[in-house]
Enzyme design. Structure first.
Site, PDB file in Angstrom:
ATOM      1  N   HIS A 131      22.500  -4.225  -9.218  1.00 37.75           N
ATOM      2  CA  HIS A 131      22.744  -5.614  -9.645  1.00 37.75           C
ATOM      3  C   HIS A 131      23.133  -6.489  -8.448  1.00 37.75           C
ATOM      4  CE1 HIS A 131      23.906  -8.152 -13.379  1.00 37.75           C
ATOM      5  NE2 HIS A 131      23.517  -8.942 -12.393  1.00 37.75           N
ATOM      6  N   ARG A 158      18.628  -9.247 -17.783  1.00 40.03           N
ATOM      7  CA  ARG A 158      19.752  -8.432 -18.248  1.00 40.03           C
ATOM      8  C   ARG A 158      19.244  -7.063 -18.693  1.00 40.03           C
ATOM      9  NH1 ARG A 158      23.358 -10.244 -15.923  1.00 40.03           N
ATOM     10  NH2 ARG A 158      25.161 -11.345 -16.726  1.00 40.03           N
TER      11      ARG A 158
HETATM   12  N1  NAP Z   1      19.994  -9.837 -11.569  1.00 32.52           N
HETATM   13  C1  NAP Z   1      20.958 -10.723 -11.409  1.00 32.52           C
HETATM   14  O1  NAP Z   1      21.799 -10.625 -10.538  1.00 32.52           O
HETATM   15  C2  NAP Z   1      20.972 -11.926 -12.285  1.00 32.52           C
HETATM   16  C3  NAP Z   1      21.305 -13.162 -11.709  1.00 32.52           C
HETATM   17  C4  NAP Z   1      21.237 -14.287 -12.497  1.00 32.52           C
HETATM   18  C5  NAP Z   1      20.914 -14.176 -13.844  1.00 32.52           C
HETATM   19  N2  NAP Z   1      20.666 -12.965 -14.400  1.00 32.52           N
HETATM   20  C6  NAP Z   1      20.340 -12.832 -15.830  1.00 32.52           C
HETATM   21  O2  NAP Z   1      19.103 -13.431 -16.058  1.00 32.52           O
HETATM   22  C7  NAP Z   1      19.171 -14.189 -17.251  1.00 32.52           C
HETATM   23  C8  NAP Z   1      18.149 -15.298 -17.182  1.00 32.52           C
HETATM   24  O3  NAP Z   1      18.519 -16.203 -16.143  1.00 32.52           O
HETATM   25  P1  NAP Z   1      17.805 -17.615 -16.000  1.00 32.52           P
HETATM   26  O4  NAP Z   1      18.464 -18.303 -14.877  1.00 32.52           O
HETATM   27  O5  NAP Z   1      16.333 -17.458 -15.997  1.00 32.52           O
HETATM   28  O6  NAP Z   1      18.262 -18.256 -17.415  1.00 32.52           O
HETATM   29  P2  NAP Z   1      17.664 -19.502 -18.185  1.00 32.52           P
HETATM   30  O7  NAP Z   1      17.152 -20.505 -17.229  1.00 32.52           O
HETATM   31  O8  NAP Z   1      18.717 -19.860 -19.182  1.00 32.52           O
HETATM   32  O9  NAP Z   1      16.405 -18.904 -18.950  1.00 32.52           O
HETATM   33  C9  NAP Z   1      16.513 -17.998 -20.000  1.00 32.52           C
HETATM   34  C10 NAP Z   1      15.144 -17.882 -20.644  1.00 32.52           C
HETATM   35  O10 NAP Z   1      15.218 -16.877 -21.648  1.00 32.52           O
HETATM   36  C11 NAP Z   1      14.533 -17.332 -22.804  1.00 32.52           C
HETATM   37  N3  NAP Z   1      15.089 -16.725 -24.011  1.00 32.52           N
HETATM   38  C12 NAP Z   1      16.366 -16.705 -24.410  1.00 32.52           C
HETATM   39  N4  NAP Z   1      16.491 -16.034 -25.571  1.00 32.52           N
HETATM   40  C13 NAP Z   1      15.253 -15.637 -25.903  1.00 32.52           C
HETATM   41  C14 NAP Z   1      14.733 -14.891 -26.988  1.00 32.52           C
HETATM   42  N5  NAP Z   1      15.514 -14.445 -27.973  1.00 32.52           N
HETATM   43  N6  NAP Z   1      13.419 -14.671 -27.008  1.00 32.52           N
HETATM   44  C15 NAP Z   1      12.633 -15.118 -26.028  1.00 32.52           C
HETATM   45  N7  NAP Z   1      13.054 -15.843 -24.965  1.00 32.52           N
HETATM   46  C16 NAP Z   1      14.357 -16.080 -24.918  1.00 32.52           C
HETATM   47  C17 NAP Z   1      14.757 -18.807 -22.803  1.00 32.52           C
HETATM   48  O11 NAP Z   1      13.737 -19.367 -23.570  1.00 32.52           O
HETATM   49  P3  NAP Z   1      13.813 -20.868 -24.141  1.00 32.52           P
HETATM   50  O12 NAP Z   1      13.446 -21.704 -22.971  1.00 32.52           O
HETATM   51  O13 NAP Z   1      12.804 -20.816 -25.211  1.00 32.52           O
HETATM   52  O14 NAP Z   1      15.218 -21.074 -24.628  1.00 32.52           O
HETATM   53  C18 NAP Z   1      14.666 -19.148 -21.319  1.00 32.52           C
HETATM   54  O15 NAP Z   1      13.323 -19.349 -20.952  1.00 32.52           O
HETATM   55  C19 NAP Z   1      20.604 -14.667 -17.307  1.00 32.52           C
HETATM   56  O16 NAP Z   1      21.002 -14.907 -18.648  1.00 32.52           O
HETATM   57  C20 NAP Z   1      21.371 -13.536 -16.688  1.00 32.52           C
HETATM   58  O17 NAP Z   1      21.823 -12.648 -17.694  1.00 32.52           O
HETATM   59  C21 NAP Z   1      20.646 -11.837 -13.627  1.00 32.52           C
END
Ligand code: NAP
Length: 353
Positions: free
Chosen positions: A314, A266
């Site tokens: 994006h 993000r």
């Molecule tokens: N570019 C795009 O088109 C696109 C597409 C999809 C998603 N995204 C974005 O990418 C984000 C991540 O996606 P994902 O699928 O990887 O999500 P995910 O599987 O939910 O992983 C999120 C990760 O962030 C960590 N995290 C959350 N809050 C944190 C904090 N305060 N400090 C440190 N680590 C933290 C979590 O750690 P823990 O394991 O310790 O909870 C987890 O490892 C999404 O939320 C979305 O906003 C972007």
């Protein structure tokens, strides 16, 4: 006796879900009935356009029929019209609602925006599509780091000028240490991809849980020290209050000069003013960005014209398979819900990610 194949979960498609995918979900999990009326949802303008065409307007009768359909659900595929207020309305109107899956991976922010109270947040399980975008975003991160390593801006500038310069060195991924910030679904795929290309991979963690392909886990409070030792930083974190500007002036001041940055989580995680300064001072040599603090990126942003920035609007996660991947995730989680197993990507209703 309930027949095994008798529908036991009434799932309403609250966003445009193509007919073959409605059928796919029912085939994959026959205990699910996917209730849909394609005439009542805003039609998609392109792949994975879940909020649909804003010019499509329902008549008052259609709106009533849409709300009645949504309010009859045990589970919702998507937030109605991808509108947090419409979600809040149906949560309050429908006491049988047990599960909502957002089509967005960062759907936690939409749940937060619905302004539900604690009892409502605890009554329903909210999940997102987090995890299904890992592979395309890992490819974009590799593409971005490669573009920086091979100095794409210099190659393109020379080509534009028909200039054959002195030969210059290029960096190799298999000589690099790559730091993946966030090891969720996207981060884990990035780690796998960079490891496969021969990089040494470091990754930040809160839990300390080992992740395949990660050579060294970095506690988040050691981020500033860690960035001094890496060649590339791939940011995959979600946007929450806690992650806001986590990659800020302090981190960017500490990077090894010439570090490459890729941003695929993000946009709010990176302080763009601090990034521009780091780019101008050469501390960051190249930034490949798919996400931005404000989207669409405002025309006035200096990122647009920066010669060492690659802007992707994006769109790096979008693939022709995205809708199917999300439908398959829904079917798999329906099975888990019906079997009493934990679901994927459950929204943390404190930090909302
Ligand atoms: N570019 C795009 O088109 C696109 C597409 C999809 C998603 N995204 C974005 O990418 C984000 C991540 O996606 P994902 O699928 O990887 O999500 P995910 O599987 O939910 O992983 C999120 C990760 O962030 C960590 N995290 C959350 N809050 C944190 C904090 N305060 N400090 C440190 N680590 C933290 C979590 O750690 P823990 O394991 O310790 O909870 C987890 O490892 C999404 O939320 C979305 O906003 C972007």
């Amino acid at each position: 006796m309930v027949e095994a194949t008798e529908p036991r979960l009434r799932a309403v498609a609250a966003v445009p879900l193509a007919e073959p995918l409605c059928r796919l979900i029912e085939e994959l999990e026959p205990r699910v009935q996917v209730v849909r009326d394609h005439s009542l949802v805003h039609p998609m303008r392109g792949p994975a356009d879940w909020s649909g065409d804003p010019d499509h307007v329902r008549t008052p009768e259609q709106q009533r029929a849409f709300e009645e359909m949504v309010d009859s659900a045990d589970a919702l595929f998507g937030i109605p019209d991808v509108d947090p207020q419409a979600l809040a309305r149906t949560v309050r109107a429908n006491p049988r609602l047990r599960w909502v899956m957002t089509t967005a991976a960062g759907g936690g922010a939409q749940i937060k925006a619905a302004g539900l109270d604690r009892a409502e947040l605890d009554r329903i399980v909210f999940t997102t599509s987090a995890g299904v975008h890992g592979a395309p975003l890992a490819e974009f991160a590799v593409f971005g780091v490669l573009a920086g390593a091979k100095d794409l801006p210099r190659l393109q500038a020379d080509q534009r000028e028909r200039r054959w310069p002195e030969r210059f060195t290029m960096r190799q991924i298999d000589e690099m240490t790559v730091l993946v910030v966030g090891l969720g679904g996207i981060g884990a795929e990035c780690a796998r991809a960079f490891h496969a290309l021969g990089a040494r991979v470091w990754g930040t963690t809160r839990t300390g849980t080992p992740v395949a392909g990660v050579d060294r886990l970095i506690p988040l409070d050691e981020l500033v020290e860690a960035v001094a030792h890496v060649d590339a930083i791939v940011v995959t974190l979600p946007g929450t209050e806690q992650t806001h500007h986590l990659i800020g002036a302090d981190v960017l001041a500490a990077v090894r000069p010439g570090a490459i940055l890729a941003s695929v989580g993000r946009g709010t995680v990176i302080d763009e003013s601090a990034l521009l300064q780091a780019l101008d001072e050469g501390r960051i040599s190249f930034a490949a960005m798919d996400v931005f603090e404000v989207e669409p990126l405002p025309a006035a942003s200096a990122l647009w014209s920066h010669p060492r920035v690659l802007i992707s609007p994006h769109t790096a996660a979008l693939s022709t398979k995205e809708e199917e991947r999300i439908a398959r995730r829904f079917a798999a989680d329906a099975t888990r819900l019906l079997d009493g197993s934990p679901l994927h990507a459950v929204v943390d209703t404190v930090e909302f990610y």
